[in-house]
Design a protein around this motif. Structure first.
Motif, short mmCIF file in Angstrom:
data_model
loop_
_atom_site.label_atom_id
_atom_site.label_comp_id
_atom_site.label_asym_id
_atom_site.label_seq_id
_atom_site.Cartn_x
_atom_site.Cartn_y
_atom_site.Cartn_z
N SER A 21 37.14 38.84 34.81
CA SER A 21 36.32 39.16 35.97
C SER A 21 37.17 39.36 37.23
CB SER A 21 35.30 38.06 36.21
OG SER A 21 34.41 37.96 35.13
N ASN A 22 38.15 38.49 37.42
CA ASN A 22 39.00 38.61 38.61
C ASN A 22 39.93 39.81 38.55
OD1 ASN A 22 38.59 36.50 40.75
ND2 ASN A 22 38.53 35.25 38.90
N ILE A 23 40.39 40.16 37.37
CA ILE A 23 41.20 41.38 37.23
C ILE A 23 40.35 42.59 37.64
CG2 ILE A 23 42.38 42.92 35.61
CD1 ILE A 23 43.14 40.31 34.04
N ALA A 24 39.13 42.65 37.11
CA ALA A 24 38.24 43.78 37.42
C ALA A 24 37.87 43.79 38.90
CB ALA A 24 36.99 43.71 36.55
N GLU A 25 37.53 42.61 39.45
CA GLU A 25 37.13 42.55 40.85
C GLU A 25 38.29 42.95 41.76
OE1 GLU A 25 35.15 39.64 44.22
OE2 GLU A 25 35.29 38.92 42.16
N GLY A 26 39.48 42.45 41.47
CA GLY A 26 40.64 42.80 42.28
C GLY A 26 40.93 44.29 42.25
N TYR A 27 40.80 44.87 41.07
CA TYR A 27 41.00 46.32 40.95
C TYR A 27 39.99 47.06 41.81
CZ TYR A 27 41.48 50.95 38.93
OH TYR A 27 41.69 52.30 38.77
N GLY A 28 38.77 46.59 41.83
CA GLY A 28 37.71 47.24 42.59
C GLY A 28 37.83 47.10 44.08
N ARG A 29 38.63 46.17 44.56
CA ARG A 29 38.79 45.97 46.00
C ARG A 29 39.60 47.08 46.66
NH1 ARG A 29 36.73 41.19 48.40
NH2 ARG A 29 35.51 40.26 46.74
N LYS A 30 40.37 47.78 45.88
CA LYS A 30 41.08 48.98 46.32
C LYS A 30 42.29 48.78 47.21
CE LYS A 30 38.28 51.75 44.10
NZ LYS A 30 38.63 52.15 42.78
N LYS A 90 39.49 54.27 31.82
CA LYS A 90 39.85 54.52 33.20
C LYS A 90 39.58 53.26 34.00
CE LYS A 90 35.71 57.29 33.53
NZ LYS A 90 35.12 58.48 34.05
N GLY A 91 40.15 53.20 35.17
CA GLY A 91 39.94 52.04 36.01
C GLY A 91 40.55 50.79 35.43
#
Length: 120
Positions: A49-58, A3-4
């Motif tokens: 890291s940037n893929i994950a961080e961008g996803y987390g920005r919503k 997920k995510g």
């Protein structure tokens, strides 16, 4: 169950790239070239890291921004691979394998950006 951000293909491929970069840079000659070794590792890590961080920005706008940063880091790894090839830290087969992973990541990031831009 995924997920995510873990379900994003380019993130999965970037994990594969991270592993390959670490294996290659552990070699005798490569491991002693601290500048190139560390820069290549940082650039590789930056992708996932940037893929994950961008996803987390919503927000879509921020996600696209971080995907672009991730894609730029992917191009940075490609450039560093050429240097590693030129100075014989890796051979042509290894170069092509890792460069191919970078290509897959770039294409999937590009596709995701286009998908997000076209989403209403």
């Amino acid at each position: 169950m995924e997920k995510g951000f873990e379900q994003i293909i380019s993130w999965k491929k970037s994990r594969e790239l991270n592993k390959e970069v670490y294996v290659l840079t552990e070699r005798a000659l490569f491991s002693k070239d601290f500048a190139l070794r560390d820069q290549m590792r940082r650039a590789s890590i930056s992708i996932s890291s940037n893929i994950a961080e961008g996803y987390g920005r919503k927000t879509k706008k921020e996600f696209i921004y971080f995907l672009n940063v991730a894609q730029a880091s992917c191009y940075e790894v490609k450039s560093q691979l050429y240097l590693a090839l030129d100075i014989n830290y890796l051979d042509k087969v290894e170069f092509e394998k890792v460069y191919g992973i970078c290509d897959e990541i770039s294409k999937t990031i590009y596709g995701l950006i286009k998908h997000l831009e076209n989403k209403t």
